[in-house]
Motif scaffolding. Structure first.
Motif, mmCIF file in Angstrom:
data_model
loop_
_atom_site.group_PDB
_atom_site.id
_atom_site.type_symbol
_atom_site.label_atom_id
_atom_site.label_comp_id
_atom_site.label_asym_id
_atom_site.label_seq_id
_atom_site.Cartn_x
_atom_site.Cartn_y
_atom_site.Cartn_z
ATOM 1 N N GLU A 1 -6.446 3.405 -3.960
ATOM 2 C CA GLU A 1 -5.688 2.956 -2.791
ATOM 3 C C GLU A 1 -5.822 1.455 -2.603
ATOM 4 O O GLU A 1 -4.865 0.788 -2.223
ATOM 5 C CB GLU A 1 -6.136 3.690 -1.532
ATOM 6 N N GLU A 2 -7.005 0.917 -2.865
ATOM 7 C CA GLU A 2 -7.185 -0.530 -2.758
ATOM 8 C C GLU A 2 -6.368 -1.265 -3.825
ATOM 9 O O GLU A 2 -5.794 -2.307 -3.560
ATOM 10 C CB GLU A 2 -8.660 -0.901 -2.924
ATOM 11 N N GLN A 3 -6.333 -0.712 -5.016
ATOM 12 C CA GLN A 3 -5.678 -1.384 -6.125
ATOM 13 C C GLN A 3 -4.158 -1.264 -6.080
ATOM 14 O O GLN A 3 -3.453 -2.238 -6.318
ATOM 15 C CB GLN A 3 -6.194 -0.833 -7.445
ATOM 16 N N LYS B 1 -10.586 4.765 5.780
ATOM 17 C CA LYS B 1 -9.609 5.300 6.720
ATOM 18 C C LYS B 1 -10.082 6.648 7.238
ATOM 19 O O LYS B 1 -11.026 7.246 6.727
ATOM 20 C CB LYS B 1 -8.258 5.442 6.029
ATOM 21 N N MET C 1 -10.382 6.118 -3.294
ATOM 22 C CA MET C 1 -10.401 4.949 -2.420
ATOM 23 C C MET C 1 -10.148 3.670 -3.222
ATOM 24 O O MET C 1 -9.433 2.773 -2.762
ATOM 25 C CB MET C 1 -11.731 4.877 -1.667
ATOM 26 N N ARG C 2 -10.702 3.587 -4.415
ATOM 27 C CA ARG C 2 -10.470 2.421 -5.271
ATOM 28 C C ARG C 2 -8.998 2.327 -5.682
ATOM 29 O O ARG C 2 -8.430 1.246 -5.756
ATOM 30 C CB ARG C 2 -11.350 2.483 -6.521
ATOM 31 N N PRO D 1 -0.943 -4.830 -5.598
ATOM 32 C CA PRO D 1 -1.772 -4.417 -4.476
ATOM 33 C C PRO D 1 -1.238 -4.972 -3.156
ATOM 34 O O PRO D 1 -0.782 -6.111 -3.101
ATOM 35 C CB PRO D 1 -3.141 -5.017 -4.812
ATOM 36 N N GLY D 2 -1.282 -4.159 -2.139
ATOM 37 C CA GLY D 2 -0.838 -4.571 -0.824
ATOM 38 C C GLY D 2 0.640 -4.354 -0.582
ATOM 39 O O GLY D 2 1.124 -4.562 0.513
ATOM 40 N N HIS E 1 -1.312 2.274 -0.543
ATOM 41 C CA HIS E 1 -1.231 3.666 -0.088
ATOM 42 C C HIS E 1 -0.008 4.344 -0.694
ATOM 43 O O HIS E 1 1.121 3.902 -0.510
ATOM 44 C CB HIS E 1 -1.161 3.720 1.433
#
Length: 110
Positions: free
Chosen positions: A60-62, A3, A57-58, A85-86, A65
């Protein structure tokens, strides 16, 4: 996925690694470590700052945000139990069963 905020953090880490570490970890032991590494040599400070950015960053993926918090040593934990996640770190909260019958249920309205 990278991002714009991550790109900005990388640029800050290139210019002054302790500032990037401060943005990620706040006033913590990792900030002190990064300052000392930068004093000892500019490259170790960079490597540490890039490692912190990678770990963020990892997370945020897991966890999604904003669905995590920094606990130190490059480790993150979900803000809420059962973070998926998501879903931005939010998960449905299980509700207690409601039984309004004459069974003397503790959940019945009084």
């Amino acid at each position: 996925m990278v991002k714009a905020s991550d790109v900005l953090l990388i640029l800050v880490a290139i210019l002054f690694p302790p500032a990037a570490a401060a943005f990620i970890t706040g006033c913590s032991c990792d900030l002190l470590i990064n300052i000392l590494l930068t004093i000892l040599g500019y490259l170790p400070g960079h490597l540490h700052a890039f490692w912190l950015i990678y770990r963020k960053m990892r997370a945020e993926e897991q966890y999604g945000h904003g669905g995590y918090h920094y606990v130190g040593n490059g480790q993150y934990e979900p803000l809420y139990d059962g973070a998926v996640p998501g879903q931005g770190g939010y998960a449905p909260i299980p509700q207690a069963p409601v039984n309004y019958g004459a069974t003397g249920n503790q959940y019945a309205p009084r």
